[in-house]
Write an enzyme that holds these catalytic residues in place. Structure first.
Site, PDB file in Angstrom:
ATOM      1  CG  ASP A  25      39.294 -31.098  13.427  1.00  0.00           C
ATOM      2  OD1 ASP A  25      39.084 -31.549  14.859  1.00  0.00           O
ATOM      3  OD2 ASP A  25      39.010 -31.340  12.870  1.00  0.00           O
TER       4      ASP A  25
ATOM      5  N   GLY B 110      36.189 -37.907   9.565  1.00  0.00           N
ATOM      6  CA  GLY B 110      36.036 -36.757   8.781  1.00  0.00           C
ATOM      7  C   GLY B 110      36.880 -35.343   9.213  1.00  0.00           C
ATOM      8  CG  HIS B 111      37.900 -35.346  13.117  1.00  0.00           C
ATOM      9  ND1 HIS B 111      37.183 -33.650  13.206  1.00  0.00           N
ATOM     10  CD2 HIS B 111      36.088 -35.737  12.826  1.00  0.00           C
ATOM     11  CE1 HIS B 111      35.671 -33.712  13.307  1.00  0.00           C
ATOM     12  NE2 HIS B 111      35.450 -34.713  13.301  1.00  0.00           N
TER      13      HIS B 111
END
Length: 558
Positions: free
Chosen positions: A196, A370-371
């Protein structure tokens, strides 16, 4: 001598690289394909009238007998939103964790696909044999519970897909990331890591969600009147913190916005959301309670025109009005491109006299991503120690920055693959290289139409939106080719007819002269007549107005 493999391992993305959204990643070995995620993205500004965009799955439908299943890493729209469309054309088994599956089932029910889809629940301990490939999982932290990363064991080695992740040492739901399992996978050896890249440009670490809860509670305590809080419906940790803060400050909560109502009901049913008895109230009850005893949990953190928060800001919501002195918290960062909409909503809320807490200019503690940021991305790279690295999930600049981070922790530049959608990375006998492209692109969804709006239709819509349309209707005699009626000129979005009578009379005269001249020269093919009318009229209108409306000649014969 060891026998060399003649088969290749292929890794490619059909969405999610060079863009935010419509995530779909594929791993193929010989006759087995595994698909990871099936998301959507929202249209860009030039996609006029388009509702959503999903990946082009042409390659997968051509090879449908090889697709062993779709594994879903977590329940966000950019990972599950494409499923109702994809499963119609690719009816393969679907693997997801409990909460993720609950959110997917609500979508499949709406699309009448629940009965025909083979749904298999997984957890972080599951082992899935899928042809010659085997999938295992590891727990990750993200802004939605039940998120997992995937390790695919292939004849060439292990391919790891992280899913969306950060390393939250104090998660709200006490679901800790399984660092031990990640380190174990890394120790055994990882051939390729897909990781990610969303926050690859952000230095340091991403804050813990627990800190947001403390800030929200503080705002609830200080607020003299009602509190309206808008966040992503799927951010269940954030929603839980709203209920916790409401309990701590003796407030009742009402939930508005279709997606928020759906997610709250599914998550509480499945045990991922704990709401104290008697806390939830109906929107109609809000005005019956004292203003400092109410919290309104709403959608609309992105300023979407039809969302609950935007309608409240414009005083067009059927059940709830925002009053001067109310506190509004926008607990989300604008998705790139949405800043304008959010700004507009904030302006409208402030005009009403609300106290608005939003973005970096205000209290920064009401939202965390959230990353993972740079240090967490490096930690993942160091845990997995991959031979090859493919940054995914992000726009090109994010992927590039992630590649630079990978180099900084010792991965050679030549072993890092920057990919666009459709690019393949081929690995054979341990050696990787860029392979040939597979079919990829965008499928545009407009209403019930899937893929029936392409570039040509979008170009026409753009033209219509810029300079309008002019319809020219003429009736000709079949016998002698004379004009029986017309030309009638109908203008929409080009000029206001009553104020432009002279221009349209001149246009009428030009069309008549052009048609008469063509008839006298015995040109009577409709295509030629239409083309000539379009050319001559288009030139005249551009000279007079510097506009290029769409011209539609309609010629009838009687």
């Amino acid at each position: 001598m060891s026998k060399k493999n003649i088969d290749k391992l292929l890794i490619f993305a059909l969405g999610g690289v060079g863009e935010i959204g419509k995530n779909m990643y594929c791993v193929q070995y010989a006759n087995d394909i595994i698909v990871i995620d099936s998301g959507l993205k929202f249209p860009e500004e030039d996609m006029l009238g388009i509702d959503i965009v999903i990946p082009d799955i042409g390659y997968l439908t051509e090879n449908r007998d090889k697709v062993r299943g779709i594994i879903i890493t977590h329940g966000h729209e950019d990972h599950i939103g494409g499923l109702p469309y994809v499963l119609k054309h690719l009816n393969v088994p679907l693997y997801a964790t409990k909460l993720t599956m609950g959110l997917i089932e609500a979508k499949l029910k709406e699309a009448n696909l629940l009965g025909t889809t083979n749904r298999i629940l997984i957890n972080s301990e599951s082992v899935l044999p899928l042809g010659v490939l085997t999938a295992t999982f590891f727990k990750t932290n993200h802004s939605i519970p039940d998120s997992v990363g995937v390790a695919l064991d292939t004849p060439e080695g292990v391919v790891v897909h992280t899913g969306d992740f950060k390393f939250d040492q104090t998660p709200v739901n006490e679901q800790y990331a399984d660092l031990h399992r990640m380190a174990e996978i890394g120790k055994k050896g990882v051939l390729a890591l897909l990781s990610d890249s969303t926050n690859a440009e952000r230095p340091g670490y991403t804050g813990s969600e627990r800190g947001v809860g403390i800030e929200i509670e503080e705002v609830f305590r200080k607020a003299k009147q009602r509190v309206v809080i808008a966040t992503f419906a799927s951010n269940i940790h954030r929603v839980q913190q709203v209920f916790d803060a409401a309990a701590a400050t003796n407030r009742k909560v009402t939930v508005i916005g279709r997606s928020m109502v759906n997610v709250v009901s599914i998550a509480s049913e499945l045990g991922y959301l704990h709401i104290p008895d008697g806390m939830l109230i109906e929107p109609e009850e809000v005005n019956k309670l004292a203003a400092d005893r109410v919290v309104i949990l709403s959608t609309g953190s992105q300023g979407e025109p039809m969302s609950a928060l935007t309608r409240m800001a414009r005083s067009t919501h059927r059940k709830i009005d925002i009053l001067p002195g109310d506190t509004v918290i926008i607990a989300a960062t604008p998705i790139p491109g949405n800043e304008r909409y959010v700004g507009r909503t904030v302006d409208e809320l402030m005009r009403i006299g609300a106290h608005v807490i939003y973005g970096p200019g205000s209290v920064t503690g009401v939202h965390v991503s959230g990353h993972g940021s740079q240090e967490e991305l490096k930690l993942m790279l160091n845990l997995m120690k991959p031979k090859y690295f493919i940054p995914i999930h992000g726009e090109y600049r994010m992927l590039r920055q992630h590649a630079i981070l990978a180099e900084s922790v010792g991965i050679p530049k030549e072993d890092i693959f920057m990919c666009d959608i459709g690019d393949t990375v081929e690995i054979q006998n341990g050696a990787a290289r860029k392979g040939s492209k597979v079919q990829s692109g965008n499928i545009l969804i407009d209403g019930l139409g899937v893929g029936d709006v392409g570039n040509i239709v979008l170009r026409d819509r753009k033209l219509l939106s810029q300079d309008g349309i002019l319809v020219v209707v003429v009736t000709l005699s079949k016998q002698d080719g004379k004009i029986l009626s017309g030309p009638d000129i109908i203008s929409r979005g080009f000029v206001y007819v009553r104020e432009s009578e002279g221009l349209l009379e001149e246009a009428n005269r030009i069309v008549t002269n052009t048609l008469t001249k063509l008839m006298n020269e015995n040109v009577n093919e409709w295509a030629s007549l239409k083309t000539n009318v379009k050319d001559v009229l288009g030139r005249f209108l551009y000279e007079q107005t510097r506009r290029r409306p769409m011209i539609l000649p309609i010629i009838m014969e009687v």
